[in-house]
Design a protein around this motif. Structure first.
Motif, PDB file in Angstrom:
ATOM      1  N   ASP A  20       0.882  -1.368   0.121  1.00 29.69           N
ATOM      2  CA  ASP A  20      -0.050  -0.018   0.082  1.00 29.69           C
ATOM      3  C   ASP A  20       0.829   1.167   0.135  1.00 29.69           C
ATOM      4  N   VAL A  21       1.900   1.343   0.663  1.00 32.78           N
ATOM      5  CA  VAL A  21       2.970   2.387   0.610  1.00 32.78           C
ATOM      6  C   VAL A  21       3.416   2.575  -0.646  1.00 32.78           C
ATOM      7  N   LEU A  22       4.003   1.531  -1.387  1.00 27.38           N
ATOM      8  CA  LEU A  22       4.781   1.846  -2.901  1.00 27.38           C
ATOM      9  C   LEU A  22       3.525   2.176  -3.792  1.00 27.38           C
ATOM     10  N   LEU A  23       2.385   1.615  -3.633  1.00 25.73           N
ATOM     11  CA  LEU A  23       1.571   1.945  -4.900  1.00 25.73           C
ATOM     12  C   LEU A  23       0.991   3.130  -4.837  1.00 25.73           C
ATOM     13  N   ASN A  24       0.822   3.777  -3.728  1.00 25.68           N
ATOM     14  CA  ASN A  24       0.279   5.178  -3.688  1.00 25.68           C
ATOM     15  C   ASN A  24       1.246   6.307  -3.615  1.00 25.68           C
ATOM     16  N   ILE A  25       2.661   6.093  -3.688  1.00 22.88           N
ATOM     17  CA  ILE A  25       3.398   7.224  -3.767  1.00 22.88           C
ATOM     18  C   ILE A  25       3.384   7.846  -5.241  1.00 22.88           C
ATOM     19  N   PRO A  26       3.066   9.221  -5.009  1.00 28.24           N
ATOM     20  CA  PRO A  26       2.850  10.165  -6.378  1.00 28.24           C
ATOM     21  C   PRO A  26       3.951  10.282  -7.171  1.00 28.24           C
ATOM     22  N   THR A  27       3.833  10.303  -8.555  1.00 30.75           N
ATOM     23  CA  THR A  27       4.865  10.522  -9.049  1.00 30.75           C
ATOM     24  C   THR A  27       4.805  11.887 -10.113  1.00 30.75           C
ATOM     25  N   LYS A  28       5.732  12.221 -10.774  1.00 27.69           N
ATOM     26  CA  LYS A  28       5.975  13.391 -11.603  1.00 27.69           C
ATOM     27  C   LYS A  28       4.922  13.275 -12.911  1.00 27.69           C
ATOM     28  N   LEU A  29       4.431  11.975 -13.122  1.00 36.76           N
ATOM     29  CA  LEU A  29       3.508  11.780 -14.324  1.00 36.76           C
ATOM     30  C   LEU A  29       2.122  11.835 -14.315  1.00 36.76           C
ATOM     31  N   GLY A  30       1.966  12.262 -12.779  1.00 38.86           N
ATOM     32  CA  GLY A  30       0.462  12.526 -12.248  1.00 38.86           C
ATOM     33  C   GLY A  30      -0.258  11.677 -12.000  1.00 38.86           C
ATOM     34  N   LYS A  31       0.194  10.178 -11.899  1.00 37.65           N
ATOM     35  CA  LYS A  31      -0.195   9.130 -11.461  1.00 37.65           C
ATOM     36  C   LYS A  31       0.537   8.285 -10.598  1.00 37.65           C
ATOM     37  N   PRO A  32       0.037   7.544  -9.666  1.00 36.72           N
ATOM     38  CA  PRO A  32       0.647   6.647  -8.547  1.00 36.72           C
ATOM     39  C   PRO A  32       1.766   5.903  -9.075  1.00 36.72           C
ATOM     40  N   LEU A  33       2.641   5.406  -8.296  1.00 34.17           N
ATOM     41  CA  LEU A  33       3.741   4.488  -8.572  1.00 34.17           C
ATOM     42  C   LEU A  33       2.967   3.357  -9.218  1.00 34.17           C
ATOM     43  N   GLY A  34       2.131   2.672  -8.567  1.00 33.23           N
ATOM     44  CA  GLY A  34       1.315   1.644  -8.759  1.00 33.23           C
ATOM     45  C   GLY A  34       1.003   1.495 -10.296  1.00 33.23           C
ATOM     46  N   ASP A  35       0.901   2.693 -10.896  1.00 35.29           N
ATOM     47  CA  ASP A  35       0.361   2.754 -12.326  1.00 35.29           C
ATOM     48  C   ASP A  35       1.460   2.788 -13.392  1.00 35.29           C
ATOM     49  N   LEU A  36       2.580   2.636 -12.644  1.00 33.29           N
ATOM     50  CA  LEU A  36       3.764   2.628 -13.940  1.00 33.29           C
ATOM     51  C   LEU A  36       4.173   1.363 -14.228  1.00 33.29           C
ATOM     52  N   ALA A  37       4.729   1.115 -15.464  1.00 30.47           N
ATOM     53  CA  ALA A  37       5.102  -0.304 -15.875  1.00 30.47           C
ATOM     54  C   ALA A  37       6.293  -0.875 -15.256  1.00 30.47           C
ATOM     55  N   VAL A  38       6.412  -1.806 -14.750  1.00 31.87           N
ATOM     56  CA  VAL A  38       7.569  -2.618 -14.187  1.00 31.87           C
ATOM     57  C   VAL A  38       8.741  -2.590 -14.949  1.00 31.87           C
ATOM     58  N   LYS A  39       8.513  -2.818 -16.335  1.00 32.84           N
ATOM     59  CA  LYS A  39       9.599  -2.827 -17.281  1.00 32.84           C
ATOM     60  C   LYS A  39      10.433  -1.571 -17.590  1.00 32.84           C
ATOM     61  N   LYS A  40       9.795  -0.505 -16.922  1.00 33.68           N
ATOM     62  CA  LYS A  40      10.607   0.737 -17.044  1.00 33.68           C
ATOM     63  C   LYS A  40      11.029   1.162 -15.945  1.00 33.68           C
ATOM     64  N   PHE A  41      10.998   0.351 -14.859  1.00 33.42           N
ATOM     65  CA  PHE A  41      11.777   0.661 -13.460  1.00 33.42           C
ATOM     66  C   PHE A  41      13.226   0.457 -13.668  1.00 33.42           C
ATOM     67  N   THR A  42      14.113   1.204 -13.027  1.00 33.19           N
ATOM     68  CA  THR A  42      15.476   1.356 -13.230  1.00 33.19           C
ATOM     69  C   THR A  42      15.796   1.271 -11.685  1.00 33.19           C
ATOM     70  N   ALA A  43      17.032   1.102 -11.454  1.00 31.42           N
ATOM     71  CA  ALA A  43      17.688   0.865 -10.195  1.00 31.42           C
ATOM     72  C   ALA A  43      17.833   2.186  -9.644  1.00 31.42           C
ATOM     73  N   ALA A  44      18.130   3.302 -10.604  1.00 30.72           N
ATOM     74  CA  ALA A  44      18.076   4.585 -10.085  1.00 30.72           C
ATOM     75  C   ALA A  44      16.619   5.281  -9.389  1.00 30.72           C
ATOM     76  N   LEU A  45      15.605   4.808 -10.139  1.00 32.92           N
ATOM     77  CA  LEU A  45      14.312   4.970  -9.647  1.00 32.92           C
ATOM     78  C   LEU A  45      14.017   4.311  -8.226  1.00 32.92           C
ATOM     79  N   VAL A  46      14.267   3.232  -8.160  1.00 31.81           N
ATOM     80  CA  VAL A  46      14.032   2.346  -6.966  1.00 31.81           C
ATOM     81  C   VAL A  46      14.943   2.988  -5.842  1.00 31.81           C
ATOM     82  N   GLN A  47      16.102   3.500  -6.041  1.00 34.05           N
ATOM     83  CA  GLN A  47      16.792   4.235  -4.979  1.00 34.05           C
ATOM     84  C   GLN A  47      16.325   5.489  -4.599  1.00 34.05           C
ATOM     85  N   ARG A  48      15.773   6.234  -5.643  1.00 33.84           N
ATOM     86  CA  ARG A  48      14.973   7.421  -5.422  1.00 33.84           C
ATOM     87  C   ARG A  48      13.954   7.271  -4.460  1.00 33.84           C
ATOM     88  N   ILE A  49      13.118   6.262  -4.758  1.00 32.41           N
ATOM     89  CA  ILE A  49      12.015   5.818  -4.010  1.00 32.41           C
ATOM     90  C   ILE A  49      12.311   5.527  -2.321  1.00 32.41           C
TER      91      ILE A  49
END
Length: 385
Positions: A106-135
């Protein structure tokens, strides 16, 4: 939404539904009270069924359900998490792990992003190590490093599960720097510990339905945890097989790499606590007419009020209720609050001898563990006379 091909009339479908207007890929099972369902294939290619609505649902609602199903992005973090929680691998985990994973999800899925939608709605294939580290860094910088660490462990496991099943090619959560969690190494004072043990004994004599009562086994568990330097799970798994002529044979749970068993010699106080546990068990078994196992290793020293084996989760619940009520009644202050595990730390600290003696008594193989468990101050000679 996909247009349905012409169906043959099914007399079992409820009369209020226009069969000619049904959406595609939805079916009706007339057995029992009836249910609408869909079919899909899982990551292994095996066909699975999913019930979506009861028999009395309207046609408009069926169209809405299928519209939502057709618009599901199967590559999002939300979808991968959902599939992980539906998997057998997840279902075999302990209830306490389920609670932790649901919280982290629940914590991860509801994190807001700059794209205007929560983290849970982002494609996992576009996740990078840098993105995870920022989170992770973002959660830690908010003053919740423990939350960040839990979220990272959960994300690492979910993405590894998804990688092994084709949802993504690499696990970007591997190799991420974990936040430094706050260390809560609380050491109850002797007076506070003894006061709470006495309080637990008094409260244990109250009737179960009487306000303020606590289980009769709780003060016994507290004493054994302190005297034998045991964790809560190690106390509730003691059996008659652990009773030896020399003392109590411990059953350290961390494994041979981290700890080893030892025998805690009998003292009048330890013998009295052990006999109290057996007396309480005898009363409970007699009251509940519990069959007594023949094998000693199948006779737990600590039993629940129903006569069966006491679960660790039940012990944790009893402890939290007990300590919360002690705070409410101003018996202890919030600063004096401690966990059941801290009784082991108190026991190691109070063990006579030098640090080597304490390490042997605690069962730890690594001497560095004494930095965590031994809070005693060594008495040393001055540098010169």
């Amino acid at each position: 939404m996909k247009r349905a091909r012409k169906r043959k009339h099914n007399p079992n479908i409820p009369a209020h539904v226009d069969q000619a207007a049904l959406p595609a890929a939805i079916f009706f099972d007339q057995r029992g009270s009836g249910v609408w369902y869909t079919l899909h294939r899982d990551e292994t290619g095996k066909q699975r069924r999913r019930n979506v609505a009861p028999a009395d649902v309207s046609l408009a609602e069926l169209h809405r359900i299928m519209d939502e199903a057709s618009n599901v992005d199967r590559g999002t973090l939300r979808y991968v998490c959902e599939k992980f929680h539906e998997s057998d691998r997840y279902k075999k985990l302990r209830p306490k792990t389920h609670d932790d994973y649901c919280y982290s999800r629940d914590v991860l899925l509801n994190i807001p992003t700059k794209l205007g939608k929560p983290l849970g709605d982002l494609a996992v294939k576009k996740f990078t190590a840098a993105l995870v580290q920022r989170i992770v860094d973002r959660l830690a910088d908010e003053g919740t490093p423990s939350k960040a660490a839990h979220a990272l462990r959960y994300l690492r496991r979910v993405m590894q599960w998804g990688r092994n099943r084709g949802y993504l090619e690499i696990n970007p959560a591997l190799g991420i720097e974990a936040p430094i969690e706050r260390k809560q190494r609380r050491l109850p004072t002797q007076s506070v510990m003894n006061e709470l043990i006495d309080r637990a004994m008094a409260r244990g004599r109250l009737a179960r339905n009487e306000p303020g009562g606590c289980p009769e086994y709780l003060p016994i568990v507290m004493e054994l945890a302190y005297l034998c330097r045991l964790r809560g799970i190690e106390v509730v798994t003691l059996t008659d097989a652990n009773e030896l002529e020399e003392g109590i044979l411990t059953n350290r749970r961390k494994g041979s790499r981290d700890s080893r068993d030892n025998i805690v010699r009998w003292t009048p106080r330890l013998r009295a606590v052990w006999d109290s546990a057996k007396a309480y068990r005898s009363r409970t078994w007699e009251k509940r007419r519990t069959p007594i196992p023949i094998a000693p290793h199948r006779r737990p020293i600590i039993v629940a009020s129903h006569g069966g084996t006491l679960r660790k989760s039940s012990l944790d619940t009893a402890w939290q209720r007990f300590i919360t009520l002690a705070l409410k009644d101003d018996v202890i202050t919030p600063e004096q609050r401690f966990a059941l595990h801290d009784l082991k730390r108190r026991g190691i600290t109070d063990t006579a001898g030098n640090r080597s003696d304490k390490q042997e008594a605690s069962g730890h193989r690594d001497p560095k563990m004494m930095d965590i468990y031994d809070h005693s101050l060594p008495v040393v000679a001055p540098s010169a006379d």
